[in-house]
Enzyme design. Structure first.
Site, PDB file in Angstrom:
ATOM      1  N   HIS A  24       0.842  -1.210   0.000  1.00  0.00           N
ATOM      2  CA  HIS A  24       0.000   0.000   0.000  1.00  0.00           C
ATOM      3  C   HIS A  24       0.872   1.253   0.000  1.00  0.00           C
ATOM      4  O   HIS A  24       0.686   2.155  -0.829  1.00  0.00           O
ATOM      5  CB  HIS A  24      -0.910  -0.012   1.225  1.00  0.00           C
ATOM      6  CG  HIS A  24      -1.781   1.200   1.348  1.00  0.00           C
ATOM      7  ND1 HIS A  24      -3.099   1.215   0.952  1.00  0.00           N
ATOM      8  CD2 HIS A  24      -1.523   2.458   1.824  1.00  0.00           C
ATOM      9  CE1 HIS A  24      -3.616   2.412   1.159  1.00  0.00           C
ATOM     10  NE2 HIS A  24      -2.675   3.188   1.698  1.00  0.00           N
ATOM     11  N   GLU A  25       1.807   1.302   0.919  1.00  0.00           N
ATOM     12  CA  GLU A  25       2.668   2.486   1.017  1.00  0.00           C
ATOM     13  C   GLU A  25       3.615   2.583  -0.167  1.00  0.00           C
ATOM     14  O   GLU A  25       3.962   3.688  -0.600  1.00  0.00           O
ATOM     15  CB  GLU A  25       3.443   2.471   2.336  1.00  0.00           C
ATOM     16  CG  GLU A  25       2.570   2.474   3.581  1.00  0.00           C
ATOM     17  CD  GLU A  25       1.581   3.628   3.627  1.00  0.00           C
ATOM     18  OE1 GLU A  25       1.885   4.690   3.039  1.00  0.00           O
ATOM     19  OE2 GLU A  25       0.513   3.476   4.231  1.00  0.00           O
TER      20      GLU A  25
ATOM     21  N   HIS B 196       1.919   4.522  -2.891  1.00  0.00           N
ATOM     22  CA  HIS B 196       2.068   5.974  -2.706  1.00  0.00           C
ATOM     23  C   HIS B 196       3.484   6.424  -3.084  1.00  0.00           C
ATOM     24  O   HIS B 196       3.668   7.393  -3.826  1.00  0.00           O
ATOM     25  CB  HIS B 196       1.823   6.359  -1.243  1.00  0.00           C
ATOM     26  CG  HIS B 196       0.417   6.160  -0.772  1.00  0.00           C
ATOM     27  ND1 HIS B 196      -0.674   6.642  -1.458  1.00  0.00           N
ATOM     28  CD2 HIS B 196      -0.085   5.561   0.349  1.00  0.00           C
ATOM     29  CE1 HIS B 196      -1.786   6.338  -0.796  1.00  0.00           C
ATOM     30  NE2 HIS B 196      -1.453   5.684   0.297  1.00  0.00           N
TER      31      HIS B 196
END
Length: 371
Positions: free
Chosen positions: A24-25, A28
């Site tokens: 997820h990170e 980003h």
């Protein structure tokens, strides 16, 4: 089957949550890096740093104390929730400003924020697609082959040999579509259209509420109408079909989550059915003891949950940032700093209160089932 040990449960929980938070990170981070934004910190977990290093770009990669999430703090962020620092752009040259997150065009900021949840969704689709390709798909016709001992469908007038062709006005071609219309809706009544001897019959079928219990004692309330499928077979699928099916399966999980939340809001389901980190840890350990396929499939479900939760329009979550950007696009200017600050504080308070509630809920659930 005995419940897994505490050590296995903790290991399984970290094995599920750690990689999912990481990807997820990374979503980003990679999109931010693509647009030239500098990342000051990349953390798995919150709170005190346990271990870490600083790379040549000046990003601090770290593992933190509380493994309940993670964050990427870009240049210009005031804190881990990416709350904008109003003074971050003051006195910066054009070249320096190009590396600050909040100095980027609106569409780039939106894509950076959206990349995290989309990466989680992509992971789930890849897992589902792999399962579809390896194991094929189960194909069952919507012909009623039998009834259970207690069957609301039989009581309503359906018969063995009837082919279900529509439920509540939506066409049915496979038996699993019947399940989708029944399992999430205990207590509802559905309009079933069936084909019988060349003619169509329509009956109202009440969905019975059934408490399902697995081998670990976990209970879930599901809907049943008491019918058995017709001919069942497993068919192989190609890579393209496997991916298309995986997309449909992921959307199906999202639809069930939305349905569940609506039912809790209107009182059709108890808030006791909400789960948090402790329940995820418990299920992680149980799925791991059942084997890697069960465990990996469960990880795909959690990945979709992470994507869905992060897209909720709550300040401090990705969806909250996207809501701010939508408002900025409409107003042609960002919301005021004070408004954003109060929104972030309110959103953070809501998230923390929800975490506390579901944790208490989890503990109560464990005591109820003797865990």
């Amino acid at each position: 089957m005995h419940s897994p040990s505490l050590l296995v449960t903790i290991f399984a929980f970290l094995l599920v949550l750690g990689p999912l938070v990481l990807v997820h990170e990374l979503g980003h981070y990679l999109v931010g890096r693509w647009f030239g934004v500098k990342a000051d910190a990349f953390s798995i977990g919150f709170g005190k740093e346990l271990a870490g290093w600083t790379d040549k770009r000046g990003t601090r990669w770290k593992l933190s104390l509380l493994p309940l999430g993670g964050y990427v703090q870009f240049a210009g962020d005031m804190n881990a929730t990416s709350q904008p620092d109003g003074k971050a752009l003051e006195g910066l040259s054009a070249e320096e400003r190009a590396h600050v997150f909040h100095g980027k065009p609106l569409w780039q900021r939106a894509l950076i924020v959206l990349a995290g949840p989309l990466t989680n969704l992509l992971v789930a689709i890849l897992i589902f697609a792999s399962f579809n390709y390896l194991y094929g798909k189960i194909v069952a016709s919507p012909v009623i082959a039998g009834f259970t001992e207690v069957s609301s469908a039989r009581d309503a007038g359906l018969r063995i040999g009837d082919r279900i062709i529509a439920i509540d006005g939506q066409a049915i071609t496979r038996f699993d579509e019947v399940r989708e219309k029944v399992i999430p809706y205990p207590g509802h009544t559905i309009a079933v259209v069936a084909e019988r001897a060349g003619r169509q019959v329509e009956v109202k079928v009440p969905i019975a509420s059934h408490t399902d219990r697995d081998q670990f004692g976990n209970e879930s309330r599901i809907g049943m109408i008491g019918i058995g499928a017709g001919k069942v077979q497993i068919e192989p699928v190609g890579p393209v079909e496997a991916v298309v099916m995986a997309g449909d399966q992921s959307l199906g999980v999202v639809r069930m989550m939305i349905t569940g939340i609506k039912q809790i809001v209107v009182g059709e389901r108890s808030v006791k059915e909400l789960g948090g980190p402790i329940k995820i840890a418990k299920f992680s350990g149980e799925k791991l003891t059942l084997g890697w396929p069960e465990f990996v499939y469960f990880a795909a479900l959690i990945s979709i949950n992470l994507a869905f939760i992060n897209l909720l329009p709550i300040p401090a979550l990705d969806g909250g940032h996207l809501a701010f950007y939508a408002a900025e696009a409409i107003r042609r200017r960002p919301l005021g700093a004070r408004s954003q600050e109060w929104a972030f504080r309110t959103g953070l308070a809501f998230v923390l209160a929800l975490m506390l509630f579901v944790t208490i809920n989890d503990l109560a659930s464990l005591f109820r089932i003797g865990g």
